[in-house]
Design a protein around this motif. Structure first.
Motif, PDB file in Angstrom:
ATOM      1  N   TYR A 111       0.440  -0.905   0.314  1.00 37.35           N
ATOM      2  CA  TYR A 111      -0.215  -0.112   0.204  1.00 37.35           C
ATOM      3  C   TYR A 111       0.665   1.333  -0.112  1.00 37.35           C
ATOM      4  O   TYR A 111       0.544   2.182  -1.389  1.00 37.35           O
ATOM      5  CB  TYR A 111      -0.674  -0.044   1.266  1.00 37.35           C
ATOM      6  N   ALA A 112       2.079   1.587   1.084  1.00 43.81           N
ATOM      7  CA  ALA A 112       2.943   2.520   0.713  1.00 43.81           C
ATOM      8  C   ALA A 112       3.155   2.582   0.037  1.00 43.81           C
ATOM      9  O   ALA A 112       3.129   3.785  -0.936  1.00 43.81           O
ATOM     10  CB  ALA A 112       4.048   1.867   2.156  1.00 43.81           C
ATOM     11  N   ALA A 113       3.910   1.600  -0.472  1.00 42.17           N
ATOM     12  CA  ALA A 113       4.902   1.951  -2.079  1.00 42.17           C
ATOM     13  C   ALA A 113       4.410   2.125  -3.435  1.00 42.17           C
ATOM     14  O   ALA A 113       4.680   3.451  -3.848  1.00 42.17           O
ATOM     15  CB  ALA A 113       5.754   0.222  -2.617  1.00 42.17           C
ATOM     16  N   VAL A 114       2.937   1.823  -2.791  1.00 41.61           N
ATOM     17  CA  VAL A 114       2.132   2.390  -4.530  1.00 41.61           C
ATOM     18  C   VAL A 114       1.733   4.113  -4.031  1.00 41.61           C
ATOM     19  O   VAL A 114       1.543   4.483  -5.211  1.00 41.61           O
ATOM     20  CB  VAL A 114       0.294   1.758  -4.534  1.00 41.61           C
ATOM     21  N   GLY A 127       5.191   5.822  -5.149  1.00 43.64           N
ATOM     22  CA  GLY A 127       4.738   5.847  -6.237  1.00 43.64           C
ATOM     23  C   GLY A 127       6.593   4.507  -6.114  1.00 43.64           C
ATOM     24  O   GLY A 127       7.264   5.113  -7.301  1.00 43.64           O
ATOM     25  N   ASN A 128       6.754   3.884  -5.550  1.00 49.19           N
ATOM     26  CA  ASN A 128       7.936   3.080  -5.411  1.00 49.19           C
ATOM     27  C   ASN A 128       7.291   1.901  -5.913  1.00 49.19           C
ATOM     28  O   ASN A 128       7.493   0.874  -5.435  1.00 49.19           O
ATOM     29  CB  ASN A 128       8.638   3.954  -3.634  1.00 49.19           C
ATOM     30  N   LYS A 146       6.743  -3.781  -6.135  1.00 52.94           N
ATOM     31  CA  LYS A 146       7.447  -5.537  -6.607  1.00 52.94           C
ATOM     32  C   LYS A 146       7.396  -6.977  -5.685  1.00 52.94           C
ATOM     33  O   LYS A 146       7.242  -6.984  -5.496  1.00 52.94           O
ATOM     34  CB  LYS A 146       8.351  -5.160  -7.616  1.00 52.94           C
ATOM     35  N   ALA A 147       9.378  -5.755  -4.516  1.00 57.00           N
ATOM     36  CA  ALA A 147       9.577  -6.003  -4.027  1.00 57.00           C
ATOM     37  C   ALA A 147       8.405  -6.901  -2.838  1.00 57.00           C
ATOM     38  O   ALA A 147       8.586  -7.954  -2.579  1.00 57.00           O
ATOM     39  CB  ALA A 147      10.678  -6.256  -3.143  1.00 57.00           C
ATOM     40  N   LEU A 182       0.853   9.523 -11.961  1.00 60.98           N
ATOM     41  CA  LEU A 182       1.334   8.220 -12.792  1.00 60.98           C
ATOM     42  C   LEU A 182       2.648   7.494 -12.135  1.00 60.98           C
ATOM     43  O   LEU A 182       2.472   6.435 -12.772  1.00 60.98           O
ATOM     44  CB  LEU A 182       2.345   9.339 -13.785  1.00 60.98           C
ATOM     45  N   ILE A 183       3.197   8.397 -11.662  1.00 64.71           N
ATOM     46  CA  ILE A 183       4.302   7.340 -10.233  1.00 64.71           C
ATOM     47  C   ILE A 183       3.882   6.264  -9.840  1.00 64.71           C
ATOM     48  O   ILE A 183       3.989   4.730  -9.695  1.00 64.71           O
ATOM     49  CB  ILE A 183       5.833   7.959 -10.295  1.00 64.71           C
TER      50      ILE A 183
END
Ligand code: B1M
Length: 211
Positions: free
Chosen positions: A7-10, A13-14, A19-20, A62-63
């Motif tokens: 959730y945090a990565a999306v 935008g990381n 993916k990891a 976008l990211i």
């Protein structure tokens, strides 16, 4: 917890982290559907809310979309269970003027998982391309996605183009996307509407009278 990390990565935008962390969640036994519904989609909704409040801007959206796609690369093969017997052909596309494709891709994946052959015309698809696909792909269903209030008009013009080409009666039409409602679908003469990707796959089967 990797769901929170996804959730945090999306949200941030990381993409590499998205993916990891998705791989970590899958390795820990989390289902692809739960990762999608409890981490990826809520994170994108949060991005939308922050955009509405002026706290995020288009490049950040976008990211975040790219980060969600990085997670989806791992989820897609699991969602679209391999080896399912094909039960019909669906041409999917985001309508003219509209570049949003995450929801359309999810709909395509869920339909593929339900056993449909998917022909994906991509985004910003002009009415004429949907009409041409009637000849080349012979779909049972045309599934149109629109994410902008302004581009819902492209749904109407595509249905009109299919009528003018004399092929409207040969195909079922499904519509969806955030600004699309059942009332809108009825108004433009679509055969089916669904509010989300999994109900879209269910509705597609209903339209072809497949149990
Ligand atoms: Co845009 N964008 N965006 N955007 N974007 C929205 C849609 C918006 C609601 C944001 C906001 O203001 N809160 C707003 C639209 C307002 C409106 O018209 N009502 C908006 C805007 C204004 C814009 C621009 C105009 C911004 C600008 O440039 N000023 C611009 C337009 C570009 C264009 O298309 N011509 C723009 C651009 C972009 C990005 C390129 C930056 C990026 C898209 C990247 C991509 O798709 N590859 C983007 C994003 C990411 C969003 C938000 C944040 C997220 C959309 C998304 O992917 N959601 C979005 C805000 C939001 O939705 N909260 C927003 C996740 C996805 C899983 O949900 O797509 O709704 P969704 O799909 C769902 C259901 O709708 C349904 O199933 C899916 C899965 O459950 N569904 C169907 C979808 N299609 C279906 C078809 C069916 C059945 C169900 O049957 C056929």
């Amino acid at each position: 917890m990797s769901l929170e990390a996804i959730y945090a990565a999306v949200l941030d935008g990381n993409a590499p982290a998205a993916k990891a962390q998705t791989q970590i969640a899958l390795d820990a036994g989390e289902s692809a559907e739960s990762i999608l519904n409890t981490a990826c989609i809520p994170a994108m909704s949060e991005v939308g809310s922050l955009f509405e409040m002026g706290e995020k801007f288009v490049p950040e959206m976008l990211i975040s979309a790219r980060a969600m796609n990085a997670s989806m690369e791992l989820l897609k093969p699991l969602l679209a269970a391999a080896g399912v017997e094909q039960i019909g052909t669906v041409v999917v596309g985001t309508v003219a003027g509209d570049l949003h494709d995450i929801g359309k891709n999810l709909v395509a994946m869920m339909m593929e998982g339900a056993g449909f052959k998917i022909i994906d015309l991509g985004t910003d698809v002009p009415p004429a391309q949907f009409v041409d696909s009637m000849k080349t792909d012979k779909p049972d269903i045309i599934a149109m996605s629109a994410l902008l209030t302004t581009t819902t008009k492209s749904i109407s013009s595509t249905i009109q183009a299919l009528e003018e080409a004399g092929v409207r009666g040969e195909v079922k039409i499904m519509v969806g996307g955030a600004p699309v409602t059942q009332d809108f679908a009825d108004h433009v003469g679509a055969d089916g509407f669904a509010p989300d990707a999994s109900s879209a796959a269910r509705r597609a089967k209903e339209l072809l009278a497949i149990a």
